[in-house]
Design a protein around this motif. Structure first.
Motif, PDB file in Angstrom:
ATOM      1  N   PHE A 176       0.855  -1.176   0.000  1.00 28.66           N
ATOM      2  CA  PHE A 176       0.000   0.000   0.000  1.00 28.66           C
ATOM      3  C   PHE A 176       0.898   1.235   0.000  1.00 28.66           C
ATOM      4  O   PHE A 176       1.888   1.280   0.733  1.00 28.66           O
ATOM      5  N   LEU A 177       0.549   2.229  -0.798  1.00 28.82           N
ATOM      6  CA  LEU A 177       1.285   3.495  -0.812  1.00 28.82           C
ATOM      7  C   LEU A 177       0.342   4.623  -0.424  1.00 28.82           C
ATOM      8  O   LEU A 177      -0.796   4.668  -0.889  1.00 28.82           O
ATOM      9  N   CYS A 178       0.840   5.525   0.414  1.00 30.61           N
ATOM     10  CA  CYS A 178       0.060   6.714   0.740  1.00 30.61           C
ATOM     11  C   CYS A 178      -0.006   7.613  -0.491  1.00 30.61           C
ATOM     12  O   CYS A 178       1.021   7.947  -1.078  1.00 30.61           O
ATOM     13  N   THR A 179      -1.224   8.002  -0.888  1.00 33.57           N
ATOM     14  CA  THR A 179      -1.378   8.828  -2.088  1.00 33.57           C
ATOM     15  C   THR A 179      -0.942  10.282  -1.844  1.00 33.57           C
ATOM     16  O   THR A 179      -0.797  11.052  -2.793  1.00 33.57           O
ATOM     17  N   SER A 180      -0.739  10.661  -0.555  1.00 34.03           N
ATOM     18  CA  SER A 180      -0.308  12.029  -0.283  1.00 34.03           C
ATOM     19  C   SER A 180       1.203  12.145  -0.118  1.00 34.03           C
ATOM     20  O   SER A 180       1.841  12.992  -0.744  1.00 34.03           O
ATOM     21  N   CYS A 181       1.809  11.303   0.734  1.00 34.18           N
ATOM     22  CA  CYS A 181       3.240  11.464   1.015  1.00 34.18           C
ATOM     23  C   CYS A 181       4.095  10.333   0.466  1.00 34.18           C
ATOM     24  O   CYS A 181       5.322  10.390   0.512  1.00 34.18           O
ATOM     25  N   GLY A 182       3.449   9.272  -0.060  1.00 35.37           N
ATOM     26  CA  GLY A 182       4.209   8.212  -0.701  1.00 35.37           C
ATOM     27  C   GLY A 182       4.766   7.150   0.234  1.00 35.37           C
ATOM     28  O   GLY A 182       5.418   6.208  -0.214  1.00 35.37           O
ATOM     29  N   TRP A 205      -5.680   2.044   8.210  1.00 32.67           N
ATOM     30  CA  TRP A 205      -6.561   2.188   7.045  1.00 32.67           C
ATOM     31  C   TRP A 205      -6.265   3.490   6.314  1.00 32.67           C
ATOM     32  O   TRP A 205      -6.823   3.760   5.255  1.00 32.67           O
ATOM     33  N   ARG A 206      -5.382   4.315   6.902  1.00 35.92           N
ATOM     34  CA  ARG A 206      -4.852   5.463   6.177  1.00 35.92           C
ATOM     35  C   ARG A 206      -3.486   5.787   6.765  1.00 35.92           C
ATOM     36  O   ARG A 206      -3.100   5.264   7.808  1.00 35.92           O
ATOM     37  N   CYS A 207      -2.758   6.689   6.115  1.00 37.83           N
ATOM     38  CA  CYS A 207      -1.378   6.969   6.483  1.00 37.83           C
ATOM     39  C   CYS A 207      -1.281   7.529   7.911  1.00 37.83           C
ATOM     40  O   CYS A 207      -1.972   8.499   8.243  1.00 37.83           O
ATOM     41  N   VAL A 208      -0.425   6.930   8.737  1.00 34.34           N
ATOM     42  CA  VAL A 208      -0.275   7.413  10.111  1.00 34.34           C
ATOM     43  C   VAL A 208       0.494   8.737  10.152  1.00 34.34           C
ATOM     44  O   VAL A 208       0.389   9.494  11.110  1.00 34.34           O
ATOM     45  N   ASP A 209       1.276   9.019   9.118  1.00 32.71           N
ATOM     46  CA  ASP A 209       2.026  10.281   9.087  1.00 32.71           C
ATOM     47  C   ASP A 209       1.162  11.462   8.674  1.00 32.71           C
ATOM     48  O   ASP A 209       1.208  12.521   9.292  1.00 32.71           O
ATOM     49  N   CYS A 210       0.384  11.277   7.602  1.00 31.01           N
ATOM     50  CA  CYS A 210      -0.285  12.456   7.026  1.00 31.01           C
ATOM     51  C   CYS A 210      -1.789  12.270   6.856  1.00 31.01           C
ATOM     52  O   CYS A 210      -2.486  13.194   6.417  1.00 31.01           O
ATOM     53  N   GLY A 211      -2.327  11.093   7.188  1.00 31.84           N
ATOM     54  CA  GLY A 211      -3.774  10.898   7.052  1.00 31.84           C
ATOM     55  C   GLY A 211      -4.234  10.603   5.634  1.00 31.84           C
ATOM     56  O   GLY A 211      -5.432  10.490   5.378  1.00 31.84           O
ATOM     57  N   GLY A 212      -3.283  10.491   4.703  1.00 28.42           N
ATOM     58  CA  GLY A 212      -3.636  10.258   3.304  1.00 28.42           C
ATOM     59  C   GLY A 212      -4.234   8.875   3.084  1.00 28.42           C
ATOM     60  O   GLY A 212      -4.053   7.964   3.887  1.00 28.42           O
ATOM     61  N   ALA A 213      -4.955   8.743   1.963  1.00 25.69           N
ATOM     62  CA  ALA A 213      -5.552   7.451   1.596  1.00 25.69           C
ATOM     63  C   ALA A 213      -4.505   6.570   0.924  1.00 25.69           C
ATOM     64  O   ALA A 213      -3.564   7.073   0.307  1.00 25.69           O
ATOM     65  N   PHE A 214      -4.687   5.267   1.040  1.00 23.22           N
ATOM     66  CA  PHE A 214      -3.770   4.315   0.403  1.00 23.22           C
ATOM     67  C   PHE A 214      -4.213   3.981  -1.009  1.00 23.22           C
ATOM     68  O   PHE A 214      -5.398   4.012  -1.325  1.00 23.22           O
ATOM     69  N   ARG A 215      -3.218   3.621  -1.827  1.00 18.23           N
ATOM     70  CA  ARG A 215      -3.546   2.926  -3.076  1.00 18.23           C
ATOM     71  C   ARG A 215      -2.683   1.684  -3.152  1.00 18.23           C
ATOM     72  O   ARG A 215      -1.633   1.595  -2.486  1.00 18.23           O
TER      73      ARG A 215
END
Ligand SMILES: *Cc1c(COP(=O)(O)O)cnc(C)c1O
Ligand SMILES: [Zn+2]
Length: 372
Positions: free
Chosen positions: A9-15, A25-35
């Motif tokens: 899974f990659l964070c769509t905001s910070c990678g 279920w989402r990035c712990v660093d920035c809250g971004g959604a995964f792809r």
């Protein structure tokens, strides 16, 4: 042995990258959604012609396990009352009566592969019914947080599949918060918006459309848009077909929303890259009454990259169109005619031309909303 060793899974905001066994279920660093990263992409030669479900494309799906109720491969039929190149895709003919089954089959297949025994989710309607059905098939427990006022027609379908229903007072957003809290306490959040494996299944809509058009992409597809999971999944599928050299371009993607709650339409009109904050006013089109879509930025990007647009539809238009569809033999829930009414407006304003090939998915069965 893992047949798909490169998946992550990659964070769509910070990678930031996460392994597939994460319970985040989402990035712990920035809250971004995964792809999902590392899927196989589309392989036209790999279609299993003797498989009459969306699993005919299983070689293009990044999964080793399969939890299926026979979903997908829905009919593409000429749209009554429109030009010859306009088609409805009958997505309401899915096992639980809505297109959400495309995403649930791949999500629950993934959960089974990962050995997850129990999930939580929030929804008042079709996505919960769909998740509950596939969990029943796979033998997983599902706990669903729903707004206290959710319609009985839909909650009965959810409990019939054996899912546990937890009514939450207050607006829809409180149910989401309850699911997030359960996830923070160790539950697995099988969200129909956040989880990347939902989109893997929704991609097959694009594969099917291309196959049914003899490996052409249509010119336009008009979706009813709430959380935008359908338009986003289809976008990914059409991009894959284009990348694989199968179709020349991708179709223009259009979002139709009820005027009562149209954050995407407003953002397109104003040229914004994030959805506009709007009120969720009452509409008969319950399934698109989403004021704050979690992947809103991605929806706007998909619309703009495909050179599509967005259109708002008045309540009266939605009701009239629903009745017209029924009088032509198509019984759909009130959310579905939003896209059909949207297409009519796009034709009136000549954004879409009658000679172009245009697809409208009819997303949900009218049997879902009987007695409302
Ligand atoms: C969920 C749903 C929609 C909206 O789809 P999104 O992917 O959330 O935009 C439309 N119609 C029906 C019947 C639905 O169940
Ligand atoms: Zn991030």
């Amino acid at each position: 042995m893992d047949e798909h060793p490169h998946r992550s899974f990659l964070c769509t905001s910070c990678g930031r990258s996460y392994s597939l066994d994460t319970h985040e279920w989402r990035c712990v660093d920035c809250g971004g959604a995964f792809r999902l990263e590392g899927g196989p992409g589309f392989g036209r030669d790999a279609i299993n012609q003797s498989e009459f479900s969306l699993w005919r494309y299983s070689d293009s799906l990044p999964l080793s396990d399969r939890v299926s109720l026979g979903e997908g491969l829905t009919p593409l039929v000429p749209a009554v009352g429109f030009s010859a190149n306009t088609y409805f895709k009958l997505e309401f003919l899915a096992p639980t009566g809505s297109f959400k089954d495309r995403g649930a089959t791949t999500l629950v297949s993934f959960l089974k592969e990962m050995g997850i025994p129990e999930v939580v989710e929030d929804s008042s309607g079709n996505s919960a019914a769909s998740l509950a059905a596939y969990c029943a098939k796979a033998g997983l427990r599902a706990r669903i947080f729903v707004p206290s006022g959710a319609s009985r027609a839909k909650t009965e379908q959810i409990t019939a599949f054996g899912a546990e229903l937890v009514p939450i007072p207050g607006p829809r957003s409180e149910s989401a918060r309850a699911a997030e809290k359960a996830a923070a306490e160790g539950g697995y959040y099988a969200s129909h918006c956040w989880h990347p494996f939902i989109y893997e299944g929704l991609k097959t809509f694009a594969y099917e459309v291309a196959e049914q058009l003899d490996w052409r992409a249509p010119d336009n597809v008009v979706f009813p848009v709430g959380n935008g999971i359908f338009i986003l999944g289809a976008y990914l599928g059409f991009l894959e077909l284009h990348r694989a050299g199968i179709t020349r371009g991708i179709p223009r993607l259009f979002a139709a929303q009820a005027a009562a709650c149209a954050p995407i339409v407003e953002a397109i009109r104003r040229g914004e890259t994030e959805p506009v904050v709007v009120q969720a006013n009452e509409t008969v089109a319950e399934g698109v009454r989403i004021a704050n879509p979690v992947r809103g930025r991605d929806i706007l990007e998909a619309i703009r990259n495909s050179k599509g647009s967005a259109i708002a539809v008045a309540e009266q238009d939605i009701v009239t169109t629903k009745n017209e569809l029924a009088l032509s033999g198509l019984f759909v829930e009130p959310t579905s005619p939003v896209a059909v009414a949207g297409l009519r407006r796009l034709l009136e304003t000549r954004v879409i031309r009658p000679e172009e090939t245009t697809i409208v998915p009819l997303t949900g069965s009218g049997l879902k909303t009987i007695g409302l």
